[in-house]
Each structure stands twice: as C-alpha cells, then as structure tokens.
Enzyme design. Structure first.
Site, PDB file in Angstrom:
ATOM      1  N   LYS A  84     -14.539  -3.253  -1.056  1.00 26.71           N
ATOM      2  CA  LYS A  84     -14.464  -3.965  -2.338  1.00 26.71           C
ATOM      3  C   LYS A  84     -15.231  -5.282  -2.291  1.00 26.71           C
ATOM      4  CE  LYS A  84     -10.087  -4.323  -2.863  1.00 26.71           C
ATOM      5  NZ  LYS A  84      -8.857  -4.886  -3.404  1.00 26.71           N
ATOM      6  N   ARG A 118     -13.487  -4.181  14.140  1.00 24.74           N
ATOM      7  CA  ARG A 118     -13.576  -5.621  13.847  1.00 24.74           C
ATOM      8  C   ARG A 118     -12.756  -6.417  14.850  1.00 24.74           C
ATOM      9  NH1 ARG A 118     -12.808  -6.668   7.473  1.00 24.74           N
ATOM     10  NH2 ARG A 118     -10.639  -6.424   8.073  1.00 24.74           N
ATOM     11  N   ARG A 124      -1.818  -4.407 -10.373  1.00 24.77           N
ATOM     12  CA  ARG A 124      -1.390  -3.523  -9.292  1.00 24.77           C
ATOM     13  C   ARG A 124      -0.417  -2.458  -9.770  1.00 24.77           C
ATOM     14  NH1 ARG A 124      -2.813  -5.569  -4.205  1.00 24.77           N
ATOM     15  NH2 ARG A 124      -2.948  -7.825  -4.123  1.00 24.77           N
ATOM     16  N   ARG A 165      -1.015   0.724   5.594  1.00 28.60           N
ATOM     17  CA  ARG A 165      -1.513   0.021   4.405  1.00 28.60           C
ATOM     18  C   ARG A 165      -2.228   0.985   3.466  1.00 28.60           C
ATOM     19  NH1 ARG A 165      -5.308  -4.228   6.430  1.00 28.60           N
ATOM     20  NH2 ARG A 165      -5.298  -5.186   4.395  1.00 28.60           N
ATOM     21  N   ARG A 170      -7.276  -8.297  14.909  1.00 24.21           N
ATOM     22  CA  ARG A 170      -6.188  -8.753  14.044  1.00 24.21           C
ATOM     23  C   ARG A 170      -5.156  -7.648  13.925  1.00 24.21           C
ATOM     24  NH1 ARG A 170      -7.298 -10.649   8.262  1.00 24.21           N
ATOM     25  NH2 ARG A 170      -7.909  -8.477   8.132  1.00 24.21           N
TER      26      ARG A 170
END
Ligand SMILES: [Zn+2]
Length: 218
Positions: A15, A129, A90, A173, A162
């Site tokens: 996004k 990442r 949302r 998620r 992370r």
C-alpha cells in the site's frame, strides 16, 4: 472537483509504495489514519486531547471521534483536490460514516482500490526485513543486504527482525485483515466502486493499472 479514493490491503501488500506513486501523480493527499491520529494528538487541540484520552489508556477510539478527525482533515484547504484514505474505513459503520462526511462536503467517492496479495507473497516480502538494533537503519536480506551478515554497515550494530515481521505474526495479521475487510470489500463491490489491484513484483505495474481506472482519470 476533488478526487477522493480509498486504498485497502493487507499489511505487506504494498500500500505504501502504491500511495507514494499515486498521490503525487494525481496531486492528492495521502491520509494515513495512524499518522493523522498521531498528528492530531501532537497538535494538542481539543480533539487531540480527547483522542489522547483513549489512545494513552489503550482503549479503542470511538467511531464518532475518528469520524470527526477525518471530517476535519478532509475539509482542510490542502485536501480540496482530493485524498487517498489509508486505514479508514475499516468497518461497515465507518464506511457509512464516510459516505455521510463526503456527502456533506459534496464530494463523491471516486474508487476503492483493493490490493490483493496472497499470504505466501506477503511472507516472502516481510520476513526478509531487518533493521539495526542500534541506529535503526533498515535492510532487506534479498534486495538490500548488509555487507556482513547480521551486522549494520554503518555502526556495526546487530540486525534484528521486528516482531511484526515474524512469520507467525504475519500469518495472524493477514488472517485478521481478511476477516475484517471482507465485508468492506463486498460493500464497495455492491456500489461498483471496488477495483481489485493484483500485487506485482514490479510496483510500477500496479500504479499504471490504477492510473487507468475510470474513477481516477481527470
Ligand atoms: Zn546501525
């Protein structure tokens, strides 16, 4: 007339990259609800203080307050040409609230872009990442690796992943996003506003596709 758009997509769908290309091309503002919330709280305004009461105690911010925050922002001078909403709505009640806000401003919603991406692609993208524990510099193990494995080029700090980028967290998620967003997708499909954008390894493909859509053209 202003051009108001919405972007939906699971974490890791790309996004941010699409928004970074789209907003300058259309000369519209990227309104990320998370960033906006932090800005309004930092401003210390009456609304900011009210919001902070919820956020600082970890409570869910009521829709009515989020709606007021969005309404204020959309009505601002620098949003006259249009916005790309990211993180709002949302839920269906929030989507209905947005309809009311836009009707009040006499601005029709142009399009809702849904960045569809499969879970395996998100995992491939995010698990690579890492960032430096000491200075925060970001790396990507495939696209932007450090010179020495596990060590920051700049400061020699240790590179860490992370919590959000761990595979198990990503799976959770993603599932939460799909479950929550499915009704919203159906809602905008029924209004013929939904445009599905397939995630691609080349971000320019997604941007070109979006720029050709009827709701976006000048
Ligand atoms: Zn470092």
């Amino acid at each position: 007339m202003g051009k108001d758009l919405i972007i939906l997509g699971a974490p890791g769908a790309g996004k941010g990259t699409l928004a970074a290309g789209l907003c300058p091309a259309l000369q519209i503002k990227h309104i990320s609800t998370g960033d906006l919330l932090r800005e309004v709280i930092a401003s210390g305004s009456a609304l900011g203080q009210e919001l902070n009461g919820y956020v600082s105690s970890g409570a869910l911010v009521p829709d009515e307050l989020i709606g007021r925050m969005i309404k204020d922002r959309l009505g601002a001078e620098d949003c006259k040409a249009g916005v790309l909403l990211d993180g709002f709505p949302r839920t269906i009640p929030q989507a209905e609230m947005l309809e009311e806000i836009l009707a009040g401003l006499q601005r029709p919603l142009g399009a809702v872009f849904y960045l569809s991406v499969d879970l395996e692609r998100v995992i491939r993208r995010l698990v690579s990442r890492v960032s430096c524990q000491q200075c925060g510099r970001p790396y990507h193990l495939v696209n932007l690796p450090p010179k020495a494995s596990g060590v920051c080029d700049d400061c020699g700090g240790q590179l860490i992943q992370r919590e959000d980028d761990k595979e198990e967290t990503i799976r959770k998620r993603y599932a939460t996003f799909m479950e929550k967003t499915r009704p919203l997708i159906a809602f905008y499909q029924a209004k013929k506003l939904l445009v599905e954008v397939a995630a691609s390894d080349n971000p320019q493909d997604a941007l070109n596709f979006v720029l050709q859509q009827p709701g976006v053209q000048q």
